[in-house]
Design a protein around this motif. Sequence first.
Motif, PDB file in Angstrom:
ATOM      1  N   THR A  78       0.847  -1.183   0.000  1.00  0.00           N
ATOM      2  CA  THR A  78       0.000   0.000   0.000  1.00  0.00           C
ATOM      3  C   THR A  78       0.885   1.236   0.000  1.00  0.00           C
ATOM      4  O   THR A  78       1.807   1.351   0.800  1.00  0.00           O
ATOM      5  CB  THR A  78      -0.902   0.022   1.248  1.00  0.00           C
ATOM      6  N   LYS A  79       0.589   2.153  -0.925  1.00  0.00           N
ATOM      7  CA  LYS A  79       1.331   3.411  -1.010  1.00  0.00           C
ATOM      8  C   LYS A  79       0.338   4.555  -0.971  1.00  0.00           C
ATOM      9  O   LYS A  79      -0.816   4.394  -1.347  1.00  0.00           O
ATOM     10  CB  LYS A  79       2.123   3.487  -2.318  1.00  0.00           C
ATOM     11  N   ILE A  80       0.797   5.714  -0.551  1.00  0.00           N
ATOM     12  CA  ILE A  80      -0.045   6.895  -0.551  1.00  0.00           C
ATOM     13  C   ILE A  80       0.351   7.752  -1.751  1.00  0.00           C
ATOM     14  O   ILE A  80       1.490   8.185  -1.860  1.00  0.00           O
ATOM     15  CB  ILE A  80       0.076   7.671   0.766  1.00  0.00           C
ATOM     16  N   ALA A 126      -4.808   6.314  -0.645  1.00  0.00           N
ATOM     17  CA  ALA A 126      -4.140   5.026  -0.575  1.00  0.00           C
ATOM     18  C   ALA A 126      -4.287   4.303  -1.909  1.00  0.00           C
ATOM     19  O   ALA A 126      -5.373   4.236  -2.477  1.00  0.00           O
ATOM     20  CB  ALA A 126      -4.725   4.184   0.540  1.00  0.00           C
TER      21      ALA A 126
END
Length: 97
Positions: free
Chosen positions: A65-67, A72
Amino acid sequence: MKKINYLDSIKSPVITEKATSMTEQNKVIFKVHEKASKESIKKNIEKIFKVTVIKVNTINRKPKTKIVRGKAAIKKGFKKAVITLKKGQSIDLGSGA
């Protein structure tokens, strides 16, 4: 369960600095289908590139998971295979042919 075609099981080569440095040790890295087994990967590499495979190691990369811009987002996971070839053999990935 649907059987995987031998051309579909090998998705693409991994071309990174680390992967290209491993060619000195007769190792090549490919992204492979998530359900492909080591035996099927070995047979398919030998069939496609006409080389002798000594060993196949597989690695499952988990999704992360990346922002991104405050939201997200999920970076997809994949399976990759490290193929050890017989001494003196190689797979030329840079030629494009």
